[in-house]
Design a protein around this motif. Structure first.
Motif, short mmCIF file in Angstrom:
data_model
loop_
_atom_site.label_atom_id
_atom_site.label_comp_id
_atom_site.label_asym_id
_atom_site.label_seq_id
_atom_site.Cartn_x
_atom_site.Cartn_y
_atom_site.Cartn_z
N MET A 155 0.81 -1.21 0.00
CA MET A 155 0.00 0.00 0.00
C MET A 155 0.85 1.26 0.00
O MET A 155 0.37 2.34 -0.30
CB MET A 155 -0.97 0.00 1.17
CG MET A 155 -0.32 0.12 2.53
SD MET A 155 0.49 -1.38 2.96
CE MET A 155 -0.27 -1.81 4.46
N PHE A 156 2.15 1.11 0.29
CA PHE A 156 3.08 2.24 0.25
C PHE A 156 3.92 2.23 -1.03
O PHE A 156 4.88 2.98 -1.16
CB PHE A 156 4.02 2.20 1.46
CG PHE A 156 3.29 2.30 2.77
CD1 PHE A 156 2.60 3.45 3.12
CD2 PHE A 156 3.28 1.24 3.66
CE1 PHE A 156 1.91 3.55 4.32
CE2 PHE A 156 2.61 1.32 4.86
CZ PHE A 156 1.92 2.49 5.19
N GLY A 157 3.57 1.34 -1.98
CA GLY A 157 4.29 1.25 -3.24
C GLY A 157 5.58 0.46 -3.17
O GLY A 157 6.36 0.46 -4.12
N VAL A 158 5.83 -0.24 -2.07
CA VAL A 158 7.05 -1.03 -1.91
C VAL A 158 6.89 -2.33 -2.68
O VAL A 158 5.94 -3.08 -2.46
CB VAL A 158 7.30 -1.31 -0.41
CG1 VAL A 158 8.50 -2.23 -0.23
CG2 VAL A 158 7.49 -0.01 0.36
N ASP A 159 7.82 -2.60 -3.62
CA ASP A 159 7.74 -3.82 -4.44
C ASP A 159 8.11 -5.07 -3.65
O ASP A 159 7.49 -6.11 -3.80
CB ASP A 159 8.67 -3.72 -5.65
CG ASP A 159 8.17 -2.73 -6.68
OD1 ASP A 159 6.98 -2.39 -6.65
OD2 ASP A 159 8.97 -2.31 -7.53
N ALA A 203 6.26 -11.83 3.48
CA ALA A 203 6.25 -10.42 3.12
C ALA A 203 5.72 -10.22 1.70
O ALA A 203 6.27 -10.77 0.76
CB ALA A 203 7.67 -9.85 3.23
N PHE A 204 4.64 -9.44 1.57
CA PHE A 204 4.05 -9.13 0.27
C PHE A 204 4.36 -7.70 -0.12
O PHE A 204 4.20 -6.78 0.68
CB PHE A 204 2.52 -9.28 0.31
CG PHE A 204 2.04 -10.68 0.23
CD1 PHE A 204 1.81 -11.28 -0.99
CD2 PHE A 204 1.81 -11.41 1.39
CE1 PHE A 204 1.37 -12.58 -1.07
CE2 PHE A 204 1.37 -12.71 1.32
CZ PHE A 204 1.15 -13.30 0.09
N GLY A 205 4.78 -7.50 -1.39
CA GLY A 205 4.99 -6.17 -1.92
C GLY A 205 3.78 -5.74 -2.73
O GLY A 205 2.74 -6.40 -2.74
N ALA A 206 3.92 -4.63 -3.43
CA ALA A 206 2.84 -4.10 -4.25
C ALA A 206 2.59 -4.98 -5.47
O ALA A 206 3.52 -5.58 -6.01
CB ALA A 206 3.18 -2.68 -4.70
N ALA A 207 1.34 -5.04 -5.90
CA ALA A 207 1.01 -5.74 -7.14
C ALA A 207 1.55 -4.90 -8.30
O ALA A 207 1.37 -3.69 -8.33
CB ALA A 207 -0.50 -5.92 -7.27
N LEU A 208 2.23 -5.53 -9.23
CA LEU A 208 2.85 -4.84 -10.36
C LEU A 208 1.96 -4.93 -11.58
O LEU A 208 2.24 -5.65 -12.53
CB LEU A 208 4.23 -5.45 -10.64
CG LEU A 208 5.19 -5.48 -9.45
CD1 LEU A 208 6.44 -6.27 -9.79
CD2 LEU A 208 5.53 -4.07 -9.03
N ARG A 239 5.45 -9.50 -5.81
CA ARG A 239 6.64 -10.14 -5.24
C ARG A 239 6.38 -10.44 -3.77
O ARG A 239 5.79 -9.64 -3.06
CB ARG A 239 7.85 -9.22 -5.37
CG ARG A 239 8.25 -9.02 -6.81
CD ARG A 239 9.49 -8.20 -6.90
NE ARG A 239 9.78 -7.97 -8.31
CZ ARG A 239 10.87 -7.40 -8.74
NH1 ARG A 239 11.79 -7.00 -7.90
NH2 ARG A 239 11.05 -7.23 -10.02
N TYR A 240 6.84 -11.59 -3.37
CA TYR A 240 6.71 -11.96 -1.96
C TYR A 240 7.87 -12.85 -1.58
O TYR A 240 8.47 -13.53 -2.40
CB TYR A 240 5.37 -12.65 -1.67
CG TYR A 240 5.00 -13.73 -2.65
CD1 TYR A 240 5.37 -15.05 -2.45
CD2 TYR A 240 4.27 -13.42 -3.80
CE1 TYR A 240 5.04 -16.03 -3.34
CE2 TYR A 240 3.92 -14.40 -4.71
CZ TYR A 240 4.31 -15.70 -4.48
OH TYR A 240 3.98 -16.67 -5.37
N THR A 241 8.21 -12.77 -0.32
CA THR A 241 9.31 -13.57 0.23
C THR A 241 8.87 -14.13 1.57
O THR A 241 7.92 -13.65 2.19
CB THR A 241 10.58 -12.73 0.44
OG1 THR A 241 10.28 -11.67 1.36
CG2 THR A 241 11.09 -12.14 -0.86
N ILE A 242 9.58 -15.14 2.00
CA ILE A 242 9.32 -15.69 3.34
C ILE A 242 10.65 -15.72 4.10
O ILE A 242 11.70 -16.03 3.54
CB ILE A 242 8.68 -17.09 3.27
CG1 ILE A 242 8.16 -17.50 4.65
CG2 ILE A 242 9.63 -18.12 2.70
CD1 ILE A 242 7.21 -18.67 4.63
#
Length: 105
Positions: free
Chosen positions: A40-44, A59-64, A71-74
């Motif tokens: 929601m802050f534009g962080v990818d 961790a979920f980033g912004a939808a591109l 992008r997401y990581t664990i």
């Protein structure tokens, strides 16, 4: 038994700062991984840091453009969760995000 239950914190941004409500005995529910999103802050993408007593954080980033291009990581505590299992979890999540109807199959 080592622990009586697993408790999961959900980080929520509020006007007064970060608040982490806790889901008690989450091991008796279908979801047991903390989820964080800065999209929601534009962080990818970003590295989520595990707090004490957490097993993993997703961790979920912004939808591109489209939701499936997110992008997401664990981050997993390898003393609790094997890294290979965390990778399998991400592979399963990717499959479900790419083919959401599989959830009801």
């Amino acid at each position: 038994m080592l622990h009586e239950g697993i408790h999961v914190g959900i980080a929520v941004s509020s006007p007064s700062g970060l608040v982490v409500p806790v889901v008690r005995v989450a091991d008796r529910s279908p979801v047991t991984v903390t989820v964080s999103s800065l999209g929601m802050f534009g962080v990818d993408q970003f590295p989520a840091i595990i707090n004490p007593r957490q097993g993993a954080i997703l961790a979920f980033g912004a939808a591109l453009g489209e939701p499936w291009r997110m992008r997401y990581t664990i981050t997993a505590d390898h003393r609790i969760i094997d890294g290979a299992l965390a990778a399998q979890f991400l592979a399963t999540l990717t499959g479900l995000l790419e083919h959401p109807l599989r959830v009801i199959e």
